[in-house]
Scaffold this motif. Sequence first.
Motif, PDB file in Angstrom:
ATOM      1  N   ILE A 176       0.829  -1.218   0.000  1.00 37.76           N
ATOM      2  CA  ILE A 176       0.000   0.000   0.000  1.00 37.76           C
ATOM      3  C   ILE A 176       0.862   1.267   0.000  1.00 37.76           C
ATOM      4  O   ILE A 176       0.613   2.202  -0.754  1.00 37.76           O
ATOM      5  CB  ILE A 176      -0.914   0.010   1.264  1.00 37.76           C
ATOM      6  N   ALA A 177       1.891   1.284   0.860  1.00 40.17           N
ATOM      7  CA  ALA A 177       2.669   2.526   1.051  1.00 40.17           C
ATOM      8  C   ALA A 177       3.943   2.519   0.214  1.00 40.17           C
ATOM      9  O   ALA A 177       4.619   1.494   0.126  1.00 40.17           O
ATOM     10  CB  ALA A 177       3.015   2.681   2.531  1.00 40.17           C
ATOM     11  N   ARG A 178       4.257   3.690  -0.392  1.00 36.21           N
ATOM     12  CA  ARG A 178       5.492   3.797  -1.174  1.00 36.21           C
ATOM     13  C   ARG A 178       6.656   4.145  -0.264  1.00 36.21           C
ATOM     14  O   ARG A 178       6.514   4.918   0.674  1.00 36.21           O
ATOM     15  CB  ARG A 178       5.351   4.914  -2.228  1.00 36.21           C
ATOM     16  N   LYS A 179       7.795   3.541  -0.596  1.00 37.80           N
ATOM     17  CA  LYS A 179       9.033   3.829   0.148  1.00 37.80           C
ATOM     18  C   LYS A 179       9.849   4.836  -0.620  1.00 37.80           C
ATOM     19  O   LYS A 179       9.871   4.748  -1.839  1.00 37.80           O
ATOM     20  CB  LYS A 179       9.864   2.544   0.252  1.00 37.80           C
ATOM     21  N   PRO A 180      10.604   5.709  -0.051  1.00 40.73           N
ATOM     22  CA  PRO A 180      10.637   6.017   1.373  1.00 40.73           C
ATOM     23  C   PRO A 180       9.752   7.206   1.696  1.00 40.73           C
ATOM     24  O   PRO A 180       9.774   7.698   2.811  1.00 40.73           O
ATOM     25  CB  PRO A 180      12.115   6.377   1.579  1.00 40.73           C
ATOM     26  N   THR A 181       8.946   7.653   0.707  1.00 36.91           N
ATOM     27  CA  THR A 181       8.230   8.912   0.902  1.00 36.91           C
ATOM     28  C   THR A 181       7.034   8.811   1.853  1.00 36.91           C
ATOM     29  O   THR A 181       6.776   9.733   2.626  1.00 36.91           O
ATOM     30  CB  THR A 181       7.735   9.443  -0.460  1.00 36.91           C
ATOM     31  N   ASP A 182       6.313   7.688   1.786  1.00 38.68           N
ATOM     32  CA  ASP A 182       5.093   7.607   2.598  1.00 38.68           C
ATOM     33  C   ASP A 182       5.413   7.403   4.076  1.00 38.68           C
ATOM     34  O   ASP A 182       6.297   6.639   4.441  1.00 38.68           O
ATOM     35  CB  ASP A 182       4.211   6.461   2.107  1.00 38.68           C
ATOM     36  N   ARG A 183       4.647   8.106   4.879  1.00 37.77           N
ATOM     37  CA  ARG A 183       4.820   7.960   6.330  1.00 37.77           C
ATOM     38  C   ARG A 183       3.750   6.988   6.849  1.00 37.77           C
ATOM     39  O   ARG A 183       2.583   7.070   6.453  1.00 37.77           O
ATOM     40  CB  ARG A 183       4.665   9.324   6.999  1.00 37.77           C
ATOM     41  N   VAL A 184       4.185   6.076   7.707  1.00 34.92           N
ATOM     42  CA  VAL A 184       3.269   5.059   8.227  1.00 34.92           C
ATOM     43  C   VAL A 184       3.020   5.300   9.716  1.00 34.92           C
ATOM     44  O   VAL A 184       3.965   5.442  10.494  1.00 34.92           O
ATOM     45  CB  VAL A 184       3.845   3.631   8.029  1.00 34.92           C
ATOM     46  N   GLY A 185       1.766   5.343  10.099  1.00 30.72           N
ATOM     47  CA  GLY A 185       1.411   5.492  11.512  1.00 30.72           C
ATOM     48  C   GLY A 185       0.918   4.154  12.048  1.00 30.72           C
ATOM     49  O   GLY A 185       0.075   3.507  11.418  1.00 30.72           O
ATOM     50  N   VAL A 186       1.446   3.723  13.184  1.00 31.24           N
ATOM     51  CA  VAL A 186       0.986   2.463  13.781  1.00 31.24           C
ATOM     52  C   VAL A 186       0.208   2.791  15.053  1.00 31.24           C
ATOM     53  O   VAL A 186       0.756   3.361  16.006  1.00 31.24           O
ATOM     54  CB  VAL A 186       2.173   1.517  14.083  1.00 31.24           C
TER      55      VAL A 186
END
Length: 443
Positions: A317-327
């Motif tokens: 789902i998320a692109r590296k390294p631009t997307d920020r992931v919240g857990v």
Amino acid sequence: MPKANVHRISVVGLGKLGLCLAATLAEAGFQVQGVEVDESKVSAINRGVSPVYEPGLDELIKNNSKRLRATSRYEGTISSTDATFVVVPTPSDKSGAFSLEFVNRAMSEIGRELADKKCYHLVVLTSTVMPGSMDGFVRPILEKTSGKVCGKDFGLCYNPEFIALGDVIRGMLEPDLVLIGESDAKAGELLSRIQDTICTNSPPIERMEFVNAELAKISLNSFVTMKMSFANTLAEISEKMPGGDVDKITKAIGRDKRVGPAYLRGATGYGGPCFPRDNIAFAHQASKIGAQALLAEATHKVNLSQVQRIVGLAEGIARKPTDRVGVLGLSYKPMTNVVEQSQSLMIAKRLGEGGYKVSVFDPAAMEGAKQVLGDSVQYASSAEDCVRSSDLVVLATPWPEFQKLNARLFKGKAVLDCWRFFGEQVRNVSSYTSVGIAKEPGA
Ligand SMILES: NC(=O)c1ccc[n+]([C@@H]2O[C@H](COP(=O)([O-])OP(=O)(O)OC[C@H]3O[C@@H](n4cnc5c(N)ncnc54)[C@H](O)[C@@H]3O)[C@@H](O)[C@H]2O)c1
């Protein structure tokens, strides 16, 4: 007043389980003397404050301050009480077996105190131990240090708990069963009466020899982990079958009495201080005596693979390294601050190591998480802050308070929901993916 012929009880080890037991015993009317080597816990308890995070515990300690006192000294504790529960750690060693190091120290102290006691005393071990420990280790230590005879001068029982952190008090008051391994009928009878006084639901009491109680304790948790790994396998299959929905399947099969609905939820793998290690200990015990425990071994492997499975879904789902992931959520389950073997924490760690900018939030486990995650992630100041600063939000531990988040916060964001936790409002405004549910519709 207690129904048992026992009024004064000592509890050795006032940690996550022992302090709840001490407080529950005090609430049931017993005069309780706690013994704890950690002085900071002793002084907190004597000030009426719980040093352990557990819903309802603070209140119980405050309400029973006259009946519950703590000390760091064993002297006089055995002579001034009728029964002693021992709830010290039994950490896993490298082989997967439980160490008896802390039990050894506690039992030796108790034995020395028993030596001077003129009347009968009941010693109960609540800590989880390997099969064979009570007859092969605990009984001999007590007899050696006290110079007394088990079954005559004192009684010995194994009385493990089947509670879940976050629900310990209710679990002690309303257990599905009470399991007792006993040195002799007198000891088992006395403990049954104590348990009957604590429990509000008159549970079945299963009494047996030590070895069967020891095996029953770890086999119950091993069985439950097998169910969880089965549900997670079903979740993976459902994700990959067009139209698949794990909840519809588990709801249906859980209605069959042979299966049952409890712990049948395809989501993250299991964690915490008991499930993983009890299952490993079960497999270890089998191999040690030349028996096979293939189901336990497979259960463990399936569980370990869940972290990568969920990280894989996030990477899709998320692109590296631009997307920020919240857990969201780091404790191994809601309503506890424990992060031991938490898959939510492992997911955050793996994503951080994998090159994403990761932000995390947990209502109770931030301190514990910092010890493990260090500066590999950012620590959000609130759940809102965590969602706001992320392109992809991973709902990892389903804390009820996350339900209160305003759906507008999720607008335009991607969401990976490990528990099918968020409702329509969040699903409608976000790019929503759910663990256990196929992206592709069925035919
Ligand atoms: N926490 C759970 O969910 C759970 C559930 C079922 C069984 N158990 C079992 O219960 C046991 C205790 O677990 P816990 O989670 O309460 O551990 P814990 O580490 O939270 O607490 C143990 C306490 O014992 C104290 N202690 C150690 N040695 C001592 C000694 N010689 N004298 C007095 N105090 C001493 C420690 O300082 C600590 O406060 C373990 O065997 C565990 O497997 C725990």
